[in-house]
Design a protein around this motif. Structure first.
Motif, PDB file in Angstrom:
ATOM      1  N   VAL A  30       0.864  -1.181   0.000  1.00 43.02           N
ATOM      2  CA  VAL A  30       0.000   0.000   0.000  1.00 43.02           C
ATOM      3  C   VAL A  30       0.899   1.229   0.000  1.00 43.02           C
ATOM      4  O   VAL A  30       1.771   1.373   0.838  1.00 43.02           O
ATOM      5  N   GLU A  31       0.680   2.110  -0.957  1.00 42.07           N
ATOM      6  CA  GLU A  31       1.460   3.336  -1.052  1.00 42.07           C
ATOM      7  C   GLU A  31       0.839   4.396  -0.145  1.00 42.07           C
ATOM      8  O   GLU A  31      -0.360   4.684  -0.227  1.00 42.07           O
ATOM      9  N   ILE A  32       1.657   4.961   0.722  1.00 45.00           N
ATOM     10  CA  ILE A  32       1.179   5.928   1.703  1.00 45.00           C
ATOM     11  C   ILE A  32       1.941   7.232   1.519  1.00 45.00           C
ATOM     12  O   ILE A  32       3.163   7.232   1.424  1.00 45.00           O
ATOM     13  N   ASP A  33       1.210   8.334   1.480  1.00 46.11           N
ATOM     14  CA  ASP A  33       1.828   9.660   1.461  1.00 46.11           C
ATOM     15  C   ASP A  33       1.708  10.210   2.880  1.00 46.11           C
ATOM     16  O   ASP A  33       0.623  10.220   3.453  1.00 46.11           O
TER      17      ASP A  33
ATOM     18  N   ARG B 114      -7.117   6.797  -3.789  1.00 51.95           N
ATOM     19  CA  ARG B 114      -8.339   6.011  -3.941  1.00 51.95           C
ATOM     20  C   ARG B 114      -8.033   4.513  -3.893  1.00 51.95           C
ATOM     21  O   ARG B 114      -7.110   4.037  -4.535  1.00 51.95           O
ATOM     22  N   GLY B 115      -8.793   3.784  -3.104  1.00 53.39           N
ATOM     23  CA  GLY B 115      -8.664   2.335  -3.023  1.00 53.39           C
ATOM     24  C   GLY B 115      -7.648   1.854  -1.996  1.00 53.39           C
ATOM     25  O   GLY B 115      -7.645   0.686  -1.629  1.00 53.39           O
ATOM     26  N   GLU B 116      -6.777   2.745  -1.524  1.00 51.49           N
ATOM     27  CA  GLU B 116      -5.752   2.307  -0.579  1.00 51.49           C
ATOM     28  C   GLU B 116      -6.319   1.999   0.796  1.00 51.49           C
ATOM     29  O   GLU B 116      -5.859   1.086   1.469  1.00 51.49           O
ATOM     30  N   LEU B 117      -7.332   2.741   1.225  1.00 55.72           N
ATOM     31  CA  LEU B 117      -7.968   2.435   2.510  1.00 55.72           C
ATOM     32  C   LEU B 117      -8.632   1.063   2.454  1.00 55.72           C
ATOM     33  O   LEU B 117      -8.549   0.285   3.412  1.00 55.72           O
ATOM     34  N   ASP B 118      -9.255   0.742   1.327  1.00 56.45           N
ATOM     35  CA  ASP B 118      -9.865  -0.587   1.166  1.00 56.45           C
ATOM     36  C   ASP B 118      -8.814  -1.684   1.275  1.00 56.45           C
ATOM     37  O   ASP B 118      -9.042  -2.720   1.905  1.00 56.45           O
ATOM     38  N   LYS B 119      -7.642  -1.468   0.674  1.00 57.58           N
ATOM     39  CA  LYS B 119      -6.557  -2.452   0.774  1.00 57.58           C
ATOM     40  C   LYS B 119      -6.121  -2.632   2.229  1.00 57.58           C
ATOM     41  O   LYS B 119      -5.880  -3.743   2.685  1.00 57.58           O
TER      42      LYS B 119
ATOM     43  N   GLU C 274      -8.802  -4.645   4.096  1.00 55.67           N
ATOM     44  CA  GLU C 274      -8.752  -6.062   3.708  1.00 55.67           C
ATOM     45  C   GLU C 274      -7.573  -6.772   4.351  1.00 55.67           C
ATOM     46  O   GLU C 274      -7.701  -7.863   4.897  1.00 55.67           O
ATOM     47  N   ARG C 275      -6.408  -6.146   4.297  1.00 55.02           N
ATOM     48  CA  ARG C 275      -5.212  -6.783   4.856  1.00 55.02           C
ATOM     49  C   ARG C 275      -5.254  -6.836   6.373  1.00 55.02           C
ATOM     50  O   ARG C 275      -4.742  -7.763   6.986  1.00 55.02           O
ATOM     51  N   SER C 276      -5.873  -5.849   6.974  1.00 53.81           N
ATOM     52  CA  SER C 276      -6.001  -5.846   8.427  1.00 53.81           C
ATOM     53  C   SER C 276      -6.894  -6.995   8.890  1.00 53.81           C
ATOM     54  O   SER C 276      -6.590  -7.676   9.869  1.00 53.81           O
ATOM     55  N   ALA C 277      -7.982  -7.225   8.172  1.00 52.13           N
ATOM     56  CA  ALA C 277      -8.891  -8.317   8.520  1.00 52.13           C
ATOM     57  C   ALA C 277      -8.205  -9.667   8.325  1.00 52.13           C
ATOM     58  O   ALA C 277      -8.366 -10.581   9.135  1.00 52.13           O
ATOM     59  N   ALA C 278      -7.415  -9.787   7.262  1.00 52.32           N
ATOM     60  CA  ALA C 278      -6.715 -11.046   6.998  1.00 52.32           C
ATOM     61  C   ALA C 278      -5.596 -11.274   8.003  1.00 52.32           C
ATOM     62  O   ALA C 278      -5.262 -12.412   8.327  1.00 52.32           O
ATOM     63  N   TYR C 279      -5.016 -10.212   8.524  1.00 50.29           N
ATOM     64  CA  TYR C 279      -3.898 -10.297   9.453  1.00 50.29           C
ATOM     65  C   TYR C 279      -4.353 -10.686  10.864  1.00 50.29           C
ATOM     66  O   TYR C 279      -3.599 -11.257  11.628  1.00 50.29           O
ATOM     67  N   SER C 280      -5.590 -10.336  11.205  1.00 53.02           N
ATOM     68  CA  SER C 280      -6.100 -10.606  12.552  1.00 53.02           C
ATOM     69  C   SER C 280      -6.134 -12.101  12.818  1.00 53.02           C
ATOM     70  O   SER C 280      -6.658 -12.877  12.043  1.00 53.02           O
ATOM     71  N   ALA C 281      -5.563 -12.472  13.924  1.00 55.00           N
ATOM     72  CA  ALA C 281      -5.550 -13.878  14.327  1.00 55.00           C
ATOM     73  C   ALA C 281      -6.734 -14.149  15.253  1.00 55.00           C
ATOM     74  O   ALA C 281      -7.220 -13.249  15.929  1.00 55.00           O
ATOM     75  N   PRO C 282      -7.197 -15.392  15.322  1.00 52.17           N
ATOM     76  CA  PRO C 282      -8.272 -15.701  16.245  1.00 52.17           C
ATOM     77  C   PRO C 282      -7.792 -15.486  17.679  1.00 52.17           C
ATOM     78  O   PRO C 282      -6.600 -15.605  17.969  1.00 52.17           O
ATOM     79  N   PRO C 283      -8.696 -15.148  18.600  1.00 55.73           N
ATOM     80  CA  PRO C 283      -8.288 -14.894  19.976  1.00 55.73           C
ATOM     81  C   PRO C 283      -7.691 -16.129  20.631  1.00 55.73           C
ATOM     82  O   PRO C 283      -8.074 -17.258  20.331  1.00 55.73           O
ATOM     83  N   SER C 284      -6.735 -15.882  21.523  1.00 58.85           N
ATOM     84  CA  SER C 284      -6.112 -17.000  22.227  1.00 58.85           C
ATOM     85  C   SER C 284      -7.071 -17.543  23.286  1.00 58.85           C
ATOM     86  O   SER C 284      -7.939 -16.820  23.780  1.00 58.85           O
ATOM     87  N   PRO C 285      -6.931 -18.819  23.651  1.00 58.17           N
ATOM     88  CA  PRO C 285      -7.827 -19.391  24.651  1.00 58.17           C
ATOM     89  C   PRO C 285      -7.628 -18.708  25.998  1.00 58.17           C
ATOM     90  O   PRO C 285      -6.525 -18.243  26.311  1.00 58.17           O
TER      91      PRO C 285
ATOM     92  N   GLU D 299       2.303  -2.203  11.922  1.00 55.58           N
ATOM     93  CA  GLU D 299       3.385  -2.377  10.954  1.00 55.58           C
ATOM     94  C   GLU D 299       3.264  -1.349   9.838  1.00 55.58           C
ATOM     95  O   GLU D 299       4.242  -0.811   9.350  1.00 55.58           O
ATOM     96  N   LEU D 300       2.039  -1.082   9.426  1.00 58.14           N
ATOM     97  CA  LEU D 300       1.795  -0.200   8.292  1.00 58.14           C
ATOM     98  C   LEU D 300       2.225   1.228   8.597  1.00 58.14           C
ATOM     99  O   LEU D 300       2.824   1.901   7.771  1.00 58.14           O
ATOM    100  N   PHE D 301       1.929   1.714   9.799  1.00 58.63           N
ATOM    101  CA  PHE D 301       2.193   3.104  10.135  1.00 58.63           C
ATOM    102  C   PHE D 301       3.410   3.291  11.017  1.00 58.63           C
ATOM    103  O   PHE D 301       3.552   4.285  11.687  1.00 58.63           O
ATOM    104  N   ASP D 302       4.340   2.361  11.010  1.00 59.21           N
ATOM    105  CA  ASP D 302       5.560   2.487  11.770  1.00 59.21           C
ATOM    106  C   ASP D 302       6.603   3.197  10.933  1.00 59.21           C
ATOM    107  O   ASP D 302       7.393   2.600  10.240  1.00 59.21           O
ATOM    108  N   PHE D 303       6.600   4.534  10.972  1.00 59.80           N
ATOM    109  CA  PHE D 303       7.506   5.323  10.128  1.00 59.80           C
ATOM    110  C   PHE D 303       8.833   5.479  10.803  1.00 59.80           C
ATOM    111  O   PHE D 303       9.102   5.965  11.755  1.00 59.80           O
TER     112      PHE D 303
END
Length: 83
Positions: A18-21, A33-38, A41-52, A79-83
């Motif tokens: 994702v290109e960020i300015d 345009r479209g970068e927030l959607d990306k 999507e990636r944030s939802a895919a990155y989320s792990a199920p809760p630990s027991p 990770e995305l916003f760690d400048f």
């Protein structure tokens, strides 16, 4: 391109495809345009199920009553916003 807030030239970086300015002065972030959607999507895919749940302990000398603060695990957005 210049920051719309303070006029500083924006820095372009790519994180996880994702290109960020962003403005190095005010730390404002702008997405095309479209970068927030990306990101969503990636944030939802990155989320792990809760630990027991952990077994609760009894009272101890430190007075925590068996409750401990859970250390937050960094997520996709960290990770995305760690400048």
């Amino acid at each position: 391109m210049k920051c719309p807030i303070d006029g500083t030239p924006l820095v372009i970086t790519e994180r996880s495809g994702v290109e960020i300015d962003y403005c190095p002065q005010c730390r404002g972030v702008w997405l095309d345009r479209g970068e927030l959607d990306k990101i969503i999507e990636r944030s939802a895919a990155y989320s792990a199920p809760p630990s027991p749940p952990q077994q609760q302990r009894g009272y101890d000398d430190q007075g925590d009553h068996g409750y401990r603060k859970k250390k937050k695990r960094g997520g996709f957005l960290d990770e995305l916003f760690d400048f």
